[in-house]
Design an enzyme around this catalytic site. Structure first.
Site, PDB file in Angstrom:
ATOM      1  N   ALA A 143       0.819  -1.215   0.000  1.00  0.00           N
ATOM      2  CA  ALA A 143       0.000   0.000   0.000  1.00  0.00           C
ATOM      3  C   ALA A 143       0.852   1.263   0.000  1.00  0.00           C
ATOM      4  O   ALA A 143       0.489   2.271  -0.607  1.00  0.00           O
ATOM      5  CB  ALA A 143      -0.934   0.000   1.205  1.00  0.00           C
ATOM      6  N   GLU A 144       1.985   1.205   0.660  1.00  0.00           N
ATOM      7  CA  GLU A 144       2.794   2.406   0.832  1.00  0.00           C
ATOM      8  C   GLU A 144       3.726   2.689  -0.344  1.00  0.00           C
ATOM      9  O   GLU A 144       3.859   3.834  -0.757  1.00  0.00           O
ATOM     10  CB  GLU A 144       3.619   2.290   2.119  1.00  0.00           C
TER      11      GLU A 144
END
Length: 340
Positions: A61-62
């Site tokens: 996600a990051e």
């Protein structure tokens, strides 16, 4: 300071991002974790006390697994550390070195989870609270006594928990496992085909502007909301025995409901609320197959618009009234059955 800079698109909390579905038959060797990072993730998971699946989903996600990622705000590397946080948890390494960054992530997430561990009743809750503490801060989690009702935080937790199960679990099991037993081999379908999930399970901000009361089931949402095109048909998601229908005394806020129970183990209670008035097509005592029409999505009771409110409960409790204390999050169960 936060460890990461959030790069997931936030839509104001009205509609969570679609979640990944599980991949039946997936094995560890075929999972989505890049092989070159597996050993580092195993070590970071042991350091943090959190699962490999969860940390992998968080990195995805990051940074999308990009060790050279840099954000406009200054976050660096595969784990998107801010320089101030790296100074504390980097242990003298390089944030652009994936092994150094993943190890630091294990240390940081371990520290965050320890700060909120007193609020967690099981492994799944600890994972959710650790993610919420990262996103909103441990103080906000402690003040709320759980996941704060910030739309960004709610979506962050839901997205990563869903990705951990759907993309990174070796056997499609949710983070923390199931407490309700095996779901069986029977077919499951979406309870509202062609719909999207508009509100998740658990704490949320008030969905009704200027509402006089946003306590109880409004702020602590005990199911999932699905919304489809007007007049969409609610169907049985699995084999069901119908136990009660209509408007039930004391539960008028749910409007017209259909209550059912799985006839086979684990015998879950399956509940459908806010059906359109007089649209229910089944009766108590009926046994129905997956895909059988139950009612039309509606706007009855204390509803903020036409939709289906969908609840799943454990076998304990009264089968003739909607559950409350025995309700569980339907999301991981649906994902396990390949329903996003």
């Amino acid at each position: 300071m936060p460890l990461f800079i959030l790069v997931i698109a936030i839509s104001g909390g009205e509609e969570p991002e679609p979640q990944a579905s599980c991949r039946p038959g997936t094995t560890e060797d075929a999972s989505s974790i890049p092989e070159e990072y597996r050993e580092a993730l195993d070590s970071a998971a042991a350091e943090s006390g959190l699962s490999v699946d969860l940390l992998a989903a968080q990195i995805d996600a990051e940074s999308g697994w990009n060790p050279d990622a840099e954000s406009p705000a200054g976050a660096q590397g595969i784990a998107q550390f801010m320089p101030q946080t790296w100074a504390t948890y980097g242990d003298g390494g390089d944030p652009f070195n994936p092994e150094d960054a993943i190890a630091a992530m294990g240390r940081y997430m371990g520290a965050v989870s320890e700060e909120v561990s007193d609020l967690a009743g099981n492994e799944r809750e600890l994972a959710e609270l650790a993610l919420a503490a990262y996103n909103a801060g441990p103080g906000a989690v402690q003040s709320a006594g759980g996941i704060p009702g910030f739309p960004e935080t709610e979506q962050y937790v839901e997205t990563i928990m869903g990705s951990a199960q759907g993309n990174y679990s070796a056997d499609c099991s949710p983070v923390g496992g199931q407490e309700i037993g095996e779901l069986g081999t029977g077919e499951w379908v979406s309870p509202l085909p062609g719909s999207t999930i508009t509100s998740g399970f658990g704490a949320r901000s008030c969905p009704i502007l200027n509402a006089l009361n946003c306590s109880g089931g409004v702020s602590d949402h005990r199911g999932l909301d699905f919304a489809g095109p007007s007049g969409s048909t609610v169907v049985a998601p699995m084999d069901l025995e119908i136990r009660a229908t209509g408007v039930i005394n004391g539960w008028g806020q749910l409007g017209w409901v259909v209550l059912g129970k799985m006839p086979d183990a684990p015998g879950l209670h399956i509940e459908f609320a806010h059906c359109a008035a007089n649209s229910i097509e089944v009766n108590p005592g009926d046994t129905v197959a997956p895909g059988t029409p139950l009612c039309t999505q509606g706007n009855t009771g204390s509803s903020a618009g036409e939709h289906l409110h969908f609840q799943i409960g454990t076998p304990n409790g009264d089968e003739s009234i909607p559950g409350w204390e025995n309700l569980v999050d339907p999301s991981p169960l649906l994902r396990e059955k390949g329903i996003s």
